[in-house]
Design an enzyme around this catalytic site. Sequence first.
Site, short mmCIF file in Angstrom:
data_model
loop_
_atom_site.label_atom_id
_atom_site.label_comp_id
_atom_site.label_asym_id
_atom_site.label_seq_id
_atom_site.Cartn_x
_atom_site.Cartn_y
_atom_site.Cartn_z
N ASP A 1 42.13 66.52 -27.31
CA ASP A 1 42.96 67.32 -26.39
C ASP A 1 42.19 68.58 -26.05
O ASP A 1 40.96 68.56 -26.06
CB ASP A 1 44.32 67.62 -27.04
CG ASP A 1 45.43 67.79 -26.01
OD1 ASP A 1 45.29 68.66 -25.13
OD2 ASP A 1 46.44 67.06 -26.07
N HIS B 1 39.69 68.01 -23.63
CA HIS B 1 40.30 68.29 -22.33
C HIS B 1 39.92 69.66 -21.80
O HIS B 1 40.62 70.22 -20.97
CB HIS B 1 41.83 68.17 -22.43
CG HIS B 1 42.30 66.78 -22.70
ND1 HIS B 1 43.63 66.44 -22.75
CD2 HIS B 1 41.62 65.63 -22.94
CE1 HIS B 1 43.75 65.14 -23.02
NE2 HIS B 1 42.53 64.64 -23.14
#
Length: 512
Positions: free
Chosen positions: A320, A343
């Site tokens: 993430d 991310h």
Amino acid sequence: MGGLNVKHFTFITLLIVFLVWSSTTFQSCNARRGKHWRQSRATSASLYKKKYKHHGSNHHHGGGSKSKSPKPPGKGHSPIPPPSYDGGHPTINSTVFDVLQFGAKGDGNTDDTKAFEAAWDAACKVEASTIVVPSNYVFLVGPISFSGPYCQPNIVFQLDGTIIAPTSWKAWGSGLFQWILFTKLKGITVQGQGIINGRGSLWWQDTPLDEPIDDESLFVIPITDTKHNNSQTVISSDLNGKMPSIKPTALRFYGSFNVTVTGITIQNSPQCHLKFDNCVGVEVSDMSVSSPGDSLNTDGIHLQNSKDVVIHSTNLACGDDCVSIQTGCTNVYIHNVNCGPGHGISIGGLGRDNTKACVSNITVRDIMMHNTTNGVRIKTWQGGSGLVQGVLFSNIQVSEVEFPIVIDQFYCDKRTCKNQTSAVALSGITYEKVRGTYTIKPVHFACSDSLPCQAVTLNNIKLEPLQERYRLYDPFCWQTFGELNSPSVPPIDCLQIGKPSSNRIQSDHDSC
């Protein structure tokens, strides 16, 4: 009679000589024994000093940084002296508390939680004390809290060994928000060359269907029908039980002042790896986060309601956001960080469920990103309120990044989200020296219809397409106002110069 007196005199004389000789011999033996005993103690103390010097050293490097001298434990303190031992246990004068001395086995199978708790209870009472987790041992530790607020300040947690999480669902009960928690402390340092391993793969496989995902995935259209290969390594939960739906953060700090994390590695957390909530004065450096790119919601570092934060010289690989900056954060400086997979570095999502969010004075610079979903991103939910202002993204090098520059004020996970007019206001956002390659879209600015983004400045943007797996898009802007201070590659013609003509006056509901 004369002969008898001579015999008595001779006997008495011999008796006196024998007694004097015996006394001299006994004292000589005692003296030699005492000398030998003192030499043994001196030798033992010398060996311990050498051993602790080895444990206290820190040779771990992160973010490509150069080797540097071991950081002193605690700010402004002299080197830690060795402890005094009496019968194998620390005395009340100790400042160093080795978990092995409190019954920890370090064999990777025995539950060492109680030993860690006992070591903390002892260290908590001593200012500038140190808990030692020695190298070459693997400690199985269940959910644990190292708690204040009545602990003495400037405690050092010297992690040189490995700490692993339990894989039995029974250890977690109905679910916990964190595995290792430091709370309500002043001057807490976690340092060393050790590892915190959350063994999170058994949690990732049981991810609920309503887990949020980034809605940029709507733009990911493969050129061919190739399917994603899930590379997660799954291990089975002990006793065949199902892990709870609440996934714990590996290492969390709450309500603490002057927090330092340096040198360590955190890997395979069930959820977020390192989290700071309601903390003031945070420094993270020369550490690593490591988990697979497809391990859902495993943020590297998560900041919330924290201020005066510095993160630098760090490697972050996760599933993430490498760094997630949430509401209540101000004065955050992130630099010299390697990010990927992951991310990217994100502010938000902010304003979820009509909440107010305030974020200000954020600097992110000198960052390397490789094979990430996003580069630098701000994401907010419709219906929120508050303000994000004073953000600088500078010298961001991207390589094979899907979306290098993103503002998304319509953020929504895979649930259905209704349109709302209120929004978190965005103002004073600067992007400079963002360069490298992208694989889907170089710039995506989607701002609120009722509260457009203002003072968005772009300078020295050079992003080249790299078509490998996905369909490519041109830069996109919606209700985004600001300045383009230099020609960009590709041209970002969609940015509207100046200020919105119908900009409403910010209300108290929006201000922070």
